[in-house]
Design a protein around this motif. Sequence first.
Motif, short mmCIF file in Angstrom:
data_model
loop_
_atom_site.label_atom_id
_atom_site.label_comp_id
_atom_site.label_asym_id
_atom_site.label_seq_id
_atom_site.Cartn_x
_atom_site.Cartn_y
_atom_site.Cartn_z
N ILE A 95 0.68 -1.12 0.04
CA ILE A 95 0.11 -0.03 0.14
C ILE A 95 0.76 1.19 -0.05
CG2 ILE A 95 -1.94 1.33 1.26
CD1 ILE A 95 -2.57 -1.57 2.60
N GLN B 204 -12.09 -2.15 3.63
CA GLN B 204 -12.92 -1.80 2.56
C GLN B 204 -13.22 -0.35 2.62
OE1 GLN B 204 -16.09 -4.97 2.85
NE2 GLN B 204 -15.09 -5.69 0.80
N MET C 65 -10.04 1.44 1.50
CA MET C 65 -9.40 1.12 0.35
C MET C 65 -10.56 0.25 -0.75
SD MET C 65 -5.46 0.09 1.22
CE MET C 65 -6.26 -1.15 2.56
N ASP D 124 -11.07 0.24 -3.58
CA ASP D 124 -10.49 0.01 -5.10
C ASP D 124 -9.19 -0.84 -4.99
OD1 ASP D 124 -12.65 0.99 -6.27
OD2 ASP D 124 -11.79 2.82 -6.84
N ALA D 125 -8.77 -1.29 -3.87
CA ALA D 125 -7.65 -2.06 -3.80
C ALA D 125 -7.76 -3.34 -4.45
CB ALA D 125 -7.09 -1.97 -2.21
N SER E 62 -9.15 12.48 -1.87
CA SER E 62 -9.74 11.56 -3.15
C SER E 62 -10.97 12.33 -3.03
CB SER E 62 -9.84 10.26 -2.44
OG SER E 62 -8.45 9.64 -2.69
N ASP F 224 -13.59 9.57 -1.50
CA ASP F 224 -13.07 8.96 -0.39
C ASP F 224 -14.39 8.17 0.43
OD1 ASP F 224 -12.29 8.56 2.15
OD2 ASP F 224 -10.69 9.93 2.00
N SER G 109 -9.79 9.35 -7.23
CA SER G 109 -9.74 8.23 -6.52
C SER G 109 -11.02 7.74 -5.29
CB SER G 109 -8.55 7.79 -5.78
OG SER G 109 -8.30 6.64 -4.79
N ARG G 110 -11.36 6.75 -5.03
CA ARG G 110 -12.43 6.24 -4.09
C ARG G 110 -11.71 5.63 -2.89
NH1 ARG G 110 -17.09 2.71 -4.51
NH2 ARG G 110 -15.33 0.95 -5.20
N ASN G 111 -10.23 5.80 -2.77
CA ASN G 111 -9.57 5.18 -1.60
C ASN G 111 -9.05 6.31 -0.61
OD1 ASN G 111 -9.28 2.56 -2.86
ND2 ASN G 111 -7.59 3.18 -3.85
N HIS G 112 -9.48 5.95 0.48
CA HIS G 112 -8.87 6.97 1.67
C HIS G 112 -7.39 7.00 1.92
CE1 HIS G 112 -8.98 9.07 5.27
NE2 HIS G 112 -8.49 8.21 5.98
N GLU H 94 -1.83 2.79 -8.47
CA GLU H 94 -3.25 3.56 -8.61
C GLU H 94 -2.61 5.11 -9.16
OE1 GLU H 94 -6.03 5.24 -6.35
OE2 GLU H 94 -5.16 4.54 -4.72
#
Length: 515
Positions: free
Chosen positions: A279, A404, A407, A409-410, A459, A462, A487-490, A496
């Motif tokens: 990560i 989840q 992240m 989209d991880a 993001s 987020d 991005s959708r990730n915190h 990415e």
Amino acid sequence: MDADLTISLLGQMRVLVAGSEAVLPASRKARALLAFLVATGRPHRRERLCELFWDLPDDPKASLRWALSKLRRAIGSPEESHIVADRERVFFDPGGVRIDIQDIRSALLDPERDIPLGTLEHMVRQLDDSFLDGLDDAGDEAFNAWLAAERADVDSGRVELLKRILAHPDTAPLAAGKWLALLRSIDPYTADALEQRTVSRPIAQSSEMSSYLPGKAGKNGVLERLARARAHAVRAQKIGFCDVPDGTRIAHATIGTGPPILKAANWLTHLEFDWASPIWGQCFADIAGNRSFIRYDERGCGLSDWEVQDLSFEAFVEDLEAVADTLGLQRFPLIGISQGCAVSIEYAARHPDRVSGLILISGYAAGWRLLATPEEQARRDAVIKLTELGWGTDNPAYRHIFSQTFMPDAAPADLDWFDEFQRRSTSPANAARFQEAFGHIDVRDRLAHVDVPTIVFHSREDQRIPLELGQALAAGIPNAEFVPLDSRNHILVDREPALDVCTRKIRGFLKKHGI
């Protein structure tokens, strides 16, 4: 034959029929029989199967017939079954069936086959699960001997996968150190031989690390990356400890050489594990390329003291102050991520003469106890209770709640890594206490007191901290620059595009302000 059948022999055996999990017989012997037939892939005499799984004075033949009948009903219809039996032999027909361990072994048969790095990493994590977990002693001594031999073959497969990961051109330098350590835990002789071949000349200075990020490996490929990764992981990371006035012991680590840059702690850290993270690994390597990159584990997690009375925002700030004072940092840029942003803001407001710039990522000025709706507060209270009950168990579902939302989209393998990382980084009680403490954070009245160059990243989608909280953070700090990320990730993850944008902007920010 039914082509939509998947069988997992790694971990506890599972069978999926048309995407739904089949209910296998409760009998361990029946499940062991199915596993043995699937794994061996050849016909077996009925007498031999009776000897393996059933003892006299029971009726072994009747027990075998009962088990085969139950298994046929569980994984297919009587007219279309993969279990083929006549009066003498029993056979599992694998036609059209996906079998996890067989898929991995088939992929490794061709040494020249080009397997993507993500696939290799996923497969090696699959092999972390014990082959046919829970079926020890389901048969006689011959079955146990067969099971031990199969598990030895699984370890051999892990070794081969790790060698391929270490040789892959896309393996990041810091991640290579993690994979080498795992290889050493399984096969120290192979790991030592591989490492000795990579360190046939003196290790270059860590400031050269940025030249060996993914895609820039040069003709020596894995040899260069592995040598630098091992040097960074074992030799360059210097771990020390300092005491906060209340007696809490805080662990800190420094990687690289050059002007210092300090990262405030966030949920959750562990100095021994997170440097090789899938990560944060790429970001850490980039920061450490030409600077002294300093991190620490806040109280309650990682290598710092876990048994602490005070787990509050004020204590988090004191941890940061203790690290900066102990290391004699005079003036430095400060990085905050998530709740680490509020800690960094408070420190910068208290010590404007020591902070040369603020880099804030995915942050907020006020916690969920102050801003969330009653419905959201109730949901978070429920999550805290789940954390207390299930955090330390082998079931990752509790920790996956966080993974989840942090992240979404991880990659699945990265989520699995983060699940396990969280479990190893703190206790169930502290995990719940952290969540409560973060809910009471409030630095809204301190934003206007920040008088240093500041850049704020957030993001756009987020899932944990909404974009508007990041925008409010930037709006409250005089002259702060706001950078929205796609991005959708915190927590941004390696590979990415948003992470590349973030690291590039950070470099530009530091250069622009000469810090």
